[in-house]
Motif scaffolding. Structure first.
Motif, mmCIF file in Angstrom:
data_model
loop_
_atom_site.group_PDB
_atom_site.id
_atom_site.type_symbol
_atom_site.label_atom_id
_atom_site.label_comp_id
_atom_site.label_asym_id
_atom_site.label_seq_id
_atom_site.Cartn_x
_atom_site.Cartn_y
_atom_site.Cartn_z
ATOM 1 N N ASP A 14 -30.024 5.730 39.447
ATOM 2 C CA ASP A 14 -31.236 6.402 38.987
ATOM 3 C C ASP A 14 -30.911 7.535 38.027
ATOM 4 O O ASP A 14 -31.595 7.721 37.019
ATOM 5 C CB ASP A 14 -32.033 6.941 40.168
ATOM 6 C CG ASP A 14 -32.658 5.835 41.009
ATOM 7 O OD1 ASP A 14 -32.799 4.690 40.505
ATOM 8 O OD2 ASP A 14 -33.000 6.108 42.174
ATOM 9 N N SER A 17 -29.861 6.111 34.667
ATOM 10 C CA SER A 17 -31.042 5.589 33.980
ATOM 11 C C SER A 17 -31.844 6.727 33.344
ATOM 12 O O SER A 17 -32.274 6.632 32.188
ATOM 13 C CB SER A 17 -31.912 4.812 34.974
ATOM 14 O OG SER A 17 -33.093 4.383 34.369
ATOM 15 N N GLN A 18 -32.036 7.811 34.086
ATOM 16 C CA GLN A 18 -32.770 8.959 33.556
ATOM 17 C C GLN A 18 -32.041 9.579 32.371
ATOM 18 O O GLN A 18 -32.661 9.964 31.384
ATOM 19 C CB GLN A 18 -32.971 10.001 34.661
ATOM 20 C CG GLN A 18 -33.667 11.267 34.208
ATOM 21 C CD GLN A 18 -35.090 11.036 33.759
ATOM 22 O OE1 GLN A 18 -35.758 10.129 34.229
ATOM 23 N NE2 GLN A 18 -35.559 11.835 32.833
ATOM 24 N N ARG A 21 -32.615 7.410 29.269
ATOM 25 C CA ARG A 21 -33.975 7.580 28.727
ATOM 26 C C ARG A 21 -34.117 8.911 28.008
ATOM 27 O O ARG A 21 -34.734 8.992 26.945
ATOM 28 C CB ARG A 21 -35.017 7.459 29.842
ATOM 29 C CG ARG A 21 -35.199 6.049 30.338
ATOM 30 C CD ARG A 21 -36.437 5.904 31.215
ATOM 31 N NE ARG A 21 -36.508 6.880 32.293
ATOM 32 C CZ ARG A 21 -36.042 6.691 33.513
ATOM 33 N NH1 ARG A 21 -35.462 5.553 33.840
ATOM 34 N NH2 ARG A 21 -36.164 7.628 34.431
ATOM 35 N N SER A 22 -33.542 9.969 28.564
ATOM 36 C CA SER A 22 -33.683 11.279 27.929
ATOM 37 C C SER A 22 -32.898 11.383 26.628
ATOM 38 O O SER A 22 -33.306 12.113 25.722
ATOM 39 C CB SER A 22 -33.296 12.397 28.887
ATOM 40 O OG SER A 22 -31.927 12.380 29.169
ATOM 41 N N SER A 52 -37.847 17.332 28.847
ATOM 42 C CA SER A 52 -36.934 16.207 29.104
ATOM 43 C C SER A 52 -35.527 16.706 29.423
ATOM 44 O O SER A 52 -34.823 16.108 30.225
ATOM 45 C CB SER A 52 -36.886 15.269 27.900
ATOM 46 O OG SER A 52 -38.104 14.617 27.728
ATOM 47 N N ASN A 55 -35.362 17.831 33.183
ATOM 48 C CA ASN A 55 -35.509 16.828 34.251
ATOM 49 C C ASN A 55 -34.179 16.402 34.779
ATOM 50 O O ASN A 55 -33.210 16.257 34.259
ATOM 51 C CB ASN A 55 -36.274 15.602 33.773
ATOM 52 C CG ASN A 55 -37.770 15.877 33.769
ATOM 53 O OD1 ASN A 55 -38.242 16.707 34.495
ATOM 54 N ND2 ASN A 55 -38.472 15.160 32.948
#
Length: 55
Positions: A14, A17-18, A21-22, A52, A55
């Motif tokens: 996870d 993946s984050q 994306r960022s 972003s 996060n």
């Protein structure tokens, strides 16, 4: 000093993946805000990019 425990496998996936994306989201928001007409729009997109990062 506390020893650090490794992330569980599902959390590592996870997190990776984050991060992926960022890495797309941040420069995309900066460039989209730059081509907008007004300063307020640009600042809004910069704030989204900063969010972003946090996060």
């Amino acid at each position: 000093m506390q020893s650090q425990k490794p992330f569980p496998k599902e959390e590592t996936f996870d997190l990776a993946s984050q991060l992926r994306r960022s890495t797309v989201s941040i420069p995309s928001n900066i460039s989209e805000g730059y081509v907008r007409e007004g300063l307020n729009d640009y600042l809004c997109f910069l704030n989204i990019a900063i969010a972003s990062l946090l996060n």
